[in-house]
Design a protein around this motif. Structure first.
Motif, PDB file in Angstrom:
ATOM      1  N   ILE A 146      60.968  64.104  31.551  1.00  0.00           N
ATOM      2  CA  ILE A 146      60.576  62.742  31.192  1.00  0.00           C
ATOM      3  C   ILE A 146      60.142  61.946  32.417  1.00  0.00           C
ATOM      4  CG2 ILE A 146      61.999  62.645  29.125  1.00  0.00           C
ATOM      5  CD1 ILE A 146      64.144  61.211  30.732  1.00  0.00           C
ATOM      6  N   GLN A 147      60.468  62.437  33.606  1.00  0.00           N
ATOM      7  CA  GLN A 147      60.049  61.795  34.848  1.00  0.00           C
ATOM      8  C   GLN A 147      60.067  62.824  35.968  1.00  0.00           C
ATOM      9  OE1 GLN A 147      62.340  58.342  35.939  1.00  0.00           O
ATOM     10  NE2 GLN A 147      61.109  57.874  37.728  1.00  0.00           N
ATOM     11  N   VAL A 148      59.092  62.713  36.873  1.00  0.00           N
ATOM     12  CA  VAL A 148      59.032  63.566  38.050  1.00  0.00           C
ATOM     13  C   VAL A 148      58.963  62.672  39.279  1.00  0.00           C
ATOM     14  CG1 VAL A 148      57.751  65.340  39.307  1.00  0.00           C
ATOM     15  CG2 VAL A 148      57.847  65.421  36.804  1.00  0.00           C
ATOM     16  N   ILE A 149      59.903  62.846  40.198  1.00  0.00           N
ATOM     17  CA  ILE A 149      59.949  62.087  41.451  1.00  0.00           C
ATOM     18  C   ILE A 149      59.466  63.012  42.562  1.00  0.00           C
ATOM     19  CG2 ILE A 149      61.426  60.819  43.055  1.00  0.00           C
ATOM     20  CD1 ILE A 149      63.342  60.333  40.680  1.00  0.00           C
ATOM     21  N   ASP A 150      58.370  62.645  43.217  1.00  0.00           N
ATOM     22  CA  ASP A 150      57.738  63.571  44.159  1.00  0.00           C
ATOM     23  C   ASP A 150      57.448  62.946  45.518  1.00  0.00           C
ATOM     24  OD1 ASP A 150      55.730  61.860  43.414  1.00  0.00           O
ATOM     25  OD2 ASP A 150      54.332  63.417  42.725  1.00  0.00           O
ATOM     26  N   ASP A 151      58.348  62.084  45.984  1.00  0.00           N
ATOM     27  CA  ASP A 151      58.141  61.410  47.276  1.00  0.00           C
ATOM     28  C   ASP A 151      58.441  62.313  48.471  1.00  0.00           C
ATOM     29  OD1 ASP A 151      57.581  58.529  46.388  1.00  0.00           O
ATOM     30  OD2 ASP A 151      59.458  58.980  45.352  1.00  0.00           O
ATOM     31  N   ALA A 152      59.295  63.309  48.294  1.00  0.00           N
ATOM     32  CA  ALA A 152      59.701  64.163  49.410  1.00  0.00           C
ATOM     33  C   ALA A 152      58.539  65.035  49.874  1.00  0.00           C
ATOM     34  CB  ALA A 152      60.879  65.037  49.015  1.00  0.00           C
ATOM     35  N   ARG A 153      58.520  65.296  51.158  1.00  0.00           N
ATOM     36  CA  ARG A 153      57.473  66.132  51.747  1.00  0.00           C
ATOM     37  C   ARG A 153      57.940  67.569  51.967  1.00  0.00           C
ATOM     38  NH1 ARG A 153      55.296  62.332  50.294  1.00  0.00           N
ATOM     39  NH2 ARG A 153      54.691  63.997  48.869  1.00  0.00           N
ATOM     40  N   ASP A 154      59.151  67.862  51.548  1.00  0.00           N
ATOM     41  CA  ASP A 154      59.697  69.212  51.685  1.00  0.00           C
ATOM     42  C   ASP A 154      60.760  69.387  50.611  1.00  0.00           C
ATOM     43  OD1 ASP A 154      60.361  71.766  52.700  1.00  0.00           O
ATOM     44  OD2 ASP A 154      60.017  71.114  54.761  1.00  0.00           O
ATOM     45  N   SER A 155      61.468  70.488  50.661  1.00  0.00           N
ATOM     46  CA  SER A 155      62.445  70.861  49.653  1.00  0.00           C
ATOM     47  C   SER A 155      63.522  69.803  49.443  1.00  0.00           C
ATOM     48  CB  SER A 155      63.107  72.181  50.071  1.00  0.00           C
ATOM     49  OG  SER A 155      64.175  72.518  49.219  1.00  0.00           O
ATOM     50  N   ILE A 156      63.879  69.558  48.185  1.00  0.00           N
ATOM     51  CA  ILE A 156      65.044  68.734  47.851  1.00  0.00           C
ATOM     52  C   ILE A 156      66.275  69.634  47.915  1.00  0.00           C
ATOM     53  CG2 ILE A 156      66.183  67.311  46.113  1.00  0.00           C
ATOM     54  CD1 ILE A 156      63.693  66.002  47.179  1.00  0.00           C
ATOM     55  N   SER A 157      67.172  69.326  48.816  1.00  0.00           N
ATOM     56  CA  SER A 157      68.354  70.175  49.011  1.00  0.00           C
ATOM     57  C   SER A 157      69.570  69.683  48.242  1.00  0.00           C
ATOM     58  CB  SER A 157      68.691  70.252  50.498  1.00  0.00           C
ATOM     59  OG  SER A 157      68.902  68.953  51.033  1.00  0.00           O
ATOM     60  N   SER A 158      69.628  68.375  47.956  1.00  0.00           N
ATOM     61  CA  SER A 158      70.839  67.805  47.356  1.00  0.00           C
ATOM     62  C   SER A 158      70.493  66.515  46.634  1.00  0.00           C
ATOM     63  CB  SER A 158      71.882  67.535  48.448  1.00  0.00           C
ATOM     64  OG  SER A 158      73.050  66.946  47.923  1.00  0.00           O
ATOM     65  N   LEU A 159      71.263  66.209  45.589  1.00  0.00           N
ATOM     66  CA  LEU A 159      71.116  64.921  44.909  1.00  0.00           C
ATOM     67  C   LEU A 159      72.457  64.475  44.355  1.00  0.00           C
ATOM     68  CD1 LEU A 159      71.088  65.329  41.540  1.00  0.00           C
ATOM     69  CD2 LEU A 159      68.816  66.188  42.012  1.00  0.00           C
ATOM     70  N   ASN A 160      72.574  63.166  44.161  1.00  0.00           N
ATOM     71  CA  ASN A 160      73.782  62.571  43.592  1.00  0.00           C
ATOM     72  C   ASN A 160      73.352  61.398  42.723  1.00  0.00           C
ATOM     73  OD1 ASN A 160      76.775  60.879  44.802  1.00  0.00           O
ATOM     74  ND2 ASN A 160      76.577  62.284  43.111  1.00  0.00           N
ATOM     75  N   VAL A 161      73.930  61.303  41.529  1.00  0.00           N
ATOM     76  CA  VAL A 161      73.552  60.277  40.559  1.00  0.00           C
ATOM     77  C   VAL A 161      74.764  59.422  40.234  1.00  0.00           C
ATOM     78  CG1 VAL A 161      72.491  59.836  38.323  1.00  0.00           C
ATOM     79  CG2 VAL A 161      71.947  61.947  39.551  1.00  0.00           C
ATOM     80  N   VAL A 162      74.625  58.108  40.369  1.00  0.00           N
ATOM     81  CA  VAL A 162      75.665  57.159  39.971  1.00  0.00           C
ATOM     82  C   VAL A 162      74.989  56.003  39.243  1.00  0.00           C
ATOM     83  CG1 VAL A 162      77.440  55.553  40.729  1.00  0.00           C
ATOM     84  CG2 VAL A 162      77.217  57.753  41.873  1.00  0.00           C
ATOM     85  N   GLN A 163      75.337  55.837  37.976  1.00  0.00           N
ATOM     86  CA  GLN A 163      74.751  54.801  37.129  1.00  0.00           C
ATOM     87  C   GLN A 163      73.225  54.880  37.185  1.00  0.00           C
ATOM     88  OE1 GLN A 163      76.666  51.082  38.228  1.00  0.00           O
ATOM     89  NE2 GLN A 163      78.620  51.727  37.390  1.00  0.00           N
TER      90      GLN A 163
END
Length: 311
Positions: A146-163
């Motif tokens: 439903i959404q793609v976030i593509d600001d990074a210029r290299d691999s996404i290694s980690s993420l954390n979601v709060v609210q």
């Protein structure tokens, strides 16, 4: 703000080995507590995901469906579902009770390094070597993100979601914090590949570990550096860091076989926990109790305050 407040007297750290579990999954890539901390998930290089009882150390269920090693997993708030990701480029939503695949989500162009539910478990967020974070609606039969976030210029290694906030770490050396409600993005430059990111329990601060063997505490709103924690070894592996359940300690895996625990405010080393002779690949702190799980090679270790502790 200077540091997460209020600051009570520092709690104890788990430093007694309660049990050492041979998971029989070859190498363990990640180990995670579920939402209430009664169970844990182990992600194996043998393509399997396993569910365990923390108090008994017993294997409860195996989830098989990935075509390659499982790299991360997360449990929904009500423990009814699990999401996992793999080097096979897929994200899988599992029904916990039946062990069956509820959805297999495809769209990433490379291996998926990290995955997490939002708080209501209505959305799964996944980060990939393709440099994108993809958001998947768990209630929809439409398997496109439903959404793609593509600001990074290299691999996404980690993420954390709060609210409504999403924190990402990338190999491009940037920590990005997205406020999805306000449509805002804050970027902090670390200038070293990021291996792990997380919010503090009060969500006022962020923690990031990087391949310059440094863990950094940042003020989420301003990006000000509040603390640096060093002494461990992190040069070539994607390793975890985290806060303790009360935000009074910072913990990190290390390539020298130890878990390093620092006092958050003072920055001093409070505990150097010897796990073994290999690389401590992953760790997870219990959401409420003084309990820690770590992963090394094919084993998961449960740490508590007493050697005979059962939960």
């Amino acid at each position: 703000m200077a540091f997460p407040l209020p600051r009570p007297e520092a709690s104890q750290l788990p430093q007694c080995l309660v049990r050492n579990i041979d998971c029989q999954q070859k190498a363990i890539r990640a180990v995670r507590f579920n939402a209430d901390g009664n169970y844990m998930l182990s992600c194996g290089s043998d393509k399997s995901l396993k569910l365990w009882s923390v108090s008994q150390g017993t294997h409860l269920k195996t989830y098989s469906g990935h075509g390659y090693e499982v790299l991360d997993a997360d449990s929904s708030y009500d423990n009814s579902h699990i999401c996992s990701c793999s080097s096979d480029k897929t994200v899988i939503l599992w029904d916990v009770a039946t062990g069956q695949v509820a959805s297999k989500l495809r769209g990433h162009a490379g291996k998926v390094n990290c995955v997490q539910f939002n708080e209501e478990a209505t959305v799964i967020l996944s980060g990939s070597i393709d440099g994108t974070v993809r958001c998947w609606d768990t209630r929809s039969r439409n398997f496109k993100p439903i959404q793609v976030i593509d600001d990074a210029r290299d691999s996404i290694s980690s993420l954390n979601v709060v609210q409504h906030e999403v924190l990402t770490g990338s190999v491009d050396g940037k920590v990005r914090c997205y406020d999805l409600r306000m449509g805002e993005l804050r970027v902090d430059s670390i200038n070293s590949p990021i291996t792990c990111v997380c919010f503090s329990q009060d969500s006022h601060c962020t923690l990031s570990s990087s391949l310059d063997s440094t863990v950094r505490l940042l003020d989420k709103s301003t990006g000000d550096m509040l603390g640096e924690y060093t002494g461990h070894k992190m040069r070539g592996y994607k390793l975890d860091c985290c806060f303790s359940s009360k935000d009074d300690y910072v913990l990190s895996c290390s390539e020298d076989g130890f878990v390093y625990c620092w006092d958050l405010v003072e920055g001093s080393l409070s505990l150097k926990l010897h796990v073994g002779k290999g690389v401590v690949q992953s760790l997870s702190f219990h959401p409420t109790k003084t309990c820690l799980i770590t992963a090394m090679e094919g084993h998961v270790q449960v740490w508590g305050l007493e050697p005979d502790e059962t939960g």
